[in-house]
Design a protein around this motif. Structure first.
Motif, PDB file in Angstrom:
ATOM      1  N   SER A   1       0.957  -1.256  -0.088  1.00  0.00           N
ATOM      2  CA  SER A   1       0.153  -0.067   0.081  1.00  0.00           C
ATOM      3  C   SER A   1       0.788   1.134   0.209  1.00  0.00           C
ATOM      4  CB  SER A   1      -0.838   0.050   1.203  1.00  0.00           C
ATOM      5  OG  SER A   1      -2.006  -0.975   1.393  1.00  0.00           O
ATOM      6  N   ALA A   2       0.232   2.275  -0.298  1.00  0.00           N
ATOM      7  CA  ALA A   2       1.048   3.550   0.053  1.00  0.00           C
ATOM      8  C   ALA A   2       1.248   3.816   1.440  1.00  0.00           C
ATOM      9  CB  ALA A   2       0.217   4.841  -0.601  1.00  0.00           C
TER      10      ALA A   2
ATOM     11  N   THR B   1      -2.453   8.538   0.640  1.00  0.00           N
ATOM     12  CA  THR B   1      -3.605   8.195  -0.148  1.00  0.00           C
ATOM     13  C   THR B   1      -4.898   9.383   0.078  1.00  0.00           C
ATOM     14  OG1 THR B   1      -3.305   5.949  -0.343  1.00  0.00           O
ATOM     15  CG2 THR B   1      -5.377   6.516  -1.435  1.00  0.00           C
TER      16      THR B   1
ATOM     17  N   GLU C   1       0.955   4.624  -3.938  1.00  0.00           N
ATOM     18  CA  GLU C   1       1.490   3.141  -4.237  1.00  0.00           C
ATOM     19  C   GLU C   1       2.733   3.068  -5.197  1.00  0.00           C
ATOM     20  OE1 GLU C   1      -1.642   3.736  -3.460  1.00  0.00           O
ATOM     21  OE2 GLU C   1      -2.075   2.104  -1.811  1.00  0.00           O
TER      22      GLU C   1
ATOM     23  N   PHE D   1      -3.864  -1.964  -4.952  1.00  0.00           N
ATOM     24  CA  PHE D   1      -4.620  -0.716  -5.182  1.00  0.00           C
ATOM     25  C   PHE D   1      -4.853  -0.225  -6.688  1.00  0.00           C
ATOM     26  CE2 PHE D   1      -5.542   4.023  -4.376  1.00  0.00           C
ATOM     27  CZ  PHE D   1      -6.974   3.993  -4.126  1.00  0.00           C
TER      28      PHE D   1
ATOM     29  N   ARG E   1     -10.958   2.150  -2.093  1.00  0.00           N
ATOM     30  CA  ARG E   1     -10.361   2.483  -0.765  1.00  0.00           C
ATOM     31  C   ARG E   1     -10.158   1.185  -0.051  1.00  0.00           C
ATOM     32  NH1 ARG E   1      -9.295   7.551   1.236  1.00  0.00           N
ATOM     33  NH2 ARG E   1      -7.551   6.532   1.963  1.00  0.00           N
ATOM     34  N   GLY E   2      -8.906   1.079   0.414  1.00  0.00           N
ATOM     35  CA  GLY E   2      -8.373  -0.236   1.065  1.00  0.00           C
ATOM     36  C   GLY E   2      -8.430  -1.288  -0.055  1.00  0.00           C
ATOM     37  N   GLY E   3      -8.320  -1.242  -1.164  1.00  0.00           N
ATOM     38  CA  GLY E   3      -8.253  -1.933  -2.279  1.00  0.00           C
ATOM     39  C   GLY E   3      -6.878  -2.857  -2.195  1.00  0.00           C
ATOM     40  N   SER E   4      -5.819  -2.583  -1.724  1.00  0.00           N
ATOM     41  CA  SER E   4      -4.505  -3.401  -1.711  1.00  0.00           C
ATOM     42  C   SER E   4      -4.875  -4.981  -1.273  1.00  0.00           C
ATOM     43  CB  SER E   4      -3.713  -2.860  -0.971  1.00  0.00           C
ATOM     44  OG  SER E   4      -3.130  -1.601  -1.367  1.00  0.00           O
TER      45      SER E   4
HETATM   46  N1  ASP Z   1      -3.826   3.180  -0.450  1.00  0.00           N
HETATM   47  C1  ASP Z   1      -5.025   2.681  -0.649  1.00  0.00           C
HETATM   48  C2  ASP Z   1      -6.177   3.519   0.403  1.00  0.00           C
HETATM   49  O1  ASP Z   1      -5.685   4.267   1.442  1.00  0.00           O
HETATM   50  C3  ASP Z   1      -5.277   1.352  -0.686  1.00  0.00           C
HETATM   51  C4  ASP Z   1      -4.823   0.629   0.486  1.00  0.00           C
HETATM   52  O2  ASP Z   1      -4.260   0.773   1.284  1.00  0.00           O
HETATM   53  O3  ASP Z   1      -5.180  -0.544   0.515  1.00  0.00           O
HETATM   54  O4  ASP Z   1      -7.192   3.137   0.444  1.00  0.00           O
END
Ligand code: ASP
Ligand code: MG
Length: 446
Positions: free
Chosen positions: A35-36, A41, A119, A180, A194-197
């Protein structure tokens, strides 16, 4: 081959990256999905909307904040001058590209491109750092294999065609790639929401038929209840795929809501682990094994409940079809549904088409809408409910108004709808009633 995914907090500083490096280095061949760095993000999204509304100064400030954060991290992380100079040159170029992209017209495509740069940069830094420490890795551009179909959903067959040949160098190396990031069916850079990693990790795991997908975060795996709302939570050692999917969908923040199916399809275990405590057993998600009566509780907010009351439902078999058709026309998924002889109640979490939906439903009867509701989902093994779990759940909530109950749709989920104002009280009361975690917070008595 195994897949290791590290979230934003795990990558959140130079110290945390060194920790991740130590964990990666002790594994054999693997794909590392990153992830970043935490917070980036959010800032990129902010920068994007500032440029979009024409506030260039604020947009530039956001970008400068991000750049400083990356530069400071690199100064701390890299030990040799030459590698530090190389990464600084890379950052110079990366931010040059970003400034160039946002100087033109800000379309949705520009924003989609912008928000995955966290990312792109984080993975580059990490891969260079591995190089510096003498563990060369191959940096894969996720846009080269991660694909969305026309409906905007991950296109697993397309990923399966592209990714394995990219690992063709014998598959015994360490590959680093971005979570992501993906490419949509128009060939533009896009993201997995969001949260896609997490989703990236399970899609990659499925595409390479990995032996295991490890998702590294900063807690000891999935908790039995929401740790933000309830004090005494504990981690769950084992979950079935179905249970994990329900918990992720109904609000357990540790996993992306849709990320379980790719792993489940090929029966690949997902292991949730803690970067801060690598020896902790975390949570293993896999098929088979002993089932618990009641495993965990999760809650999902921002739910809107809609009730349609119609005299016509009586003896009219087409009524539900008409109601469902409205939701199909507005491409809005329904989460929960309960029916009585004369009315139907259902919930949605995406209310952007609410006005249109209500207008269309009013043709079939009186419509009532309740906003700010929460779905509370109790997950476990409720097959024919031989343990009286439903009774225990309701018994735990004597004074909480319940708007809907859904039971029997799936053998491992009993969910109900309460006003969001009652959510915290409900989660705490269930923690006491179902897990006998007896420390009752003060407000629960009020
Ligand atoms: N960086 C993206 C987010 O903050 C993806 C992730 O962290 O999963 O949503
Ligand atoms: Mg996450």
């Amino acid at each position: 081959m195994i897949v290791l995914k590290f979230g934003g907090t795990s990558m959140g500083s130079a110290k945390r990256m060194e920790e991740v490096f130590r964990l990666v280095k002790r594994e054999g061949p693997c794909v590392v999905v990153l992830s970043a760095m935490a917070g980036i993000t959010d800032k990129l999204i902010r920068a994007g909307s500032n440029f979009k509304i024409g506030d260039r100064e604020e947009g530039q400030n956001d970008l400068q904040w991000i750049r400083n954060r990356f530069e400071d991290t690199c100064v701390e992380l890299f030990r040799q001058k030459v590698s530090r100079d190389t990464i600084m040159l890379f950052l110079e170029k990366a931010f040059g590209d970003i400034v160039f992209r946002v100087s033109g017209e800000i379309t949705q495509e520009t924003i989609n491109w912008l928000i995955v740069q966290g990312e792109m940069i984080t993975s580059h830094i990490f891969s260079d750092y591995m190089q510096e420490r003498g563990f060369p890795s191959v940096l894969l551009d996720a846009a080269g294999f991660m694909r969305l179909d026309e409906a905007g959903e991950p296109d697993l067959p397309a990923i399966e065609r592209r990714l394995p040949p990219m690992l063709g160098l014998g598959g015994d190396l360490i590959y680093v790639t971005q979570g992501f990031v993906c490419m949509n069916h128009r060939g533009e850079t896009d993201n997995l929401k969001r949260g896609g990693s997490d989703y990236s990790a399970t899609l990659i795991g499925a595409a390479v038929r990995a032996e295991m997908i490890e998702i590294w975060t900063d807690i000891d795996g999935m908790q039995n209840n929401d740790p933000r709302e309830v004090e005494n939570t504990f981690s769950i050692r084992r979950l079935s795929f179905d249970e994990a999917a329900e918990l992720a969908y109904f609000g357990a923040k540790i996993l992306h809501p849709a990320c379980v199916w790719p792993a489940q399809q090929f029966n690949i275990p997902i292991w949730l682990r803690n970067t801060m405590d690598p020896e902790n057993p975390g949570t293993m998600i896999r098929s088979g094994g002993e089932r618990q009566q009641i495993t965990a509780i999760a809650a999902k907010d921002h739910i809107t409940a809609i009730r349609i009351r119609s005299g016509r439902m009586l003896n009219t078999y087409g009524f539900l079809v008409m109601v469902f058709k409205v939701f199909e026309d507005f491409q809005t998924p329904i989460d929960m549904i309960t029916t009585s002889e004369v009315s139907v109640s259902l919930t949605i979490d995406n209310d952007i088409h609410l006005d249109g939906i209500v207008g269309a439903l009013e043709k079939y009867g009186a419509v009532e809408v309740d906003r700010d509701q929460s779905i509370i989902c109790v997950v476990g093994d409720f097959l024919v409910d031989r343990y009286g779990s439903a009774a225990r759940i309701l018994h735990s909530l004597p004074d909480i108004p319940i708007r809907m109950i859904s039971y029997g749709g799936s053998q491992n989920n009993i969910s109900f709808l309460v006003s969001s104002a009652d959510k915290k009280r409900a989660l705490n009361a269930l923690n006491v009633g179902l897990f006998r975690m007896t420390k009752i917070p003060d407000y629960a008595h009020s």
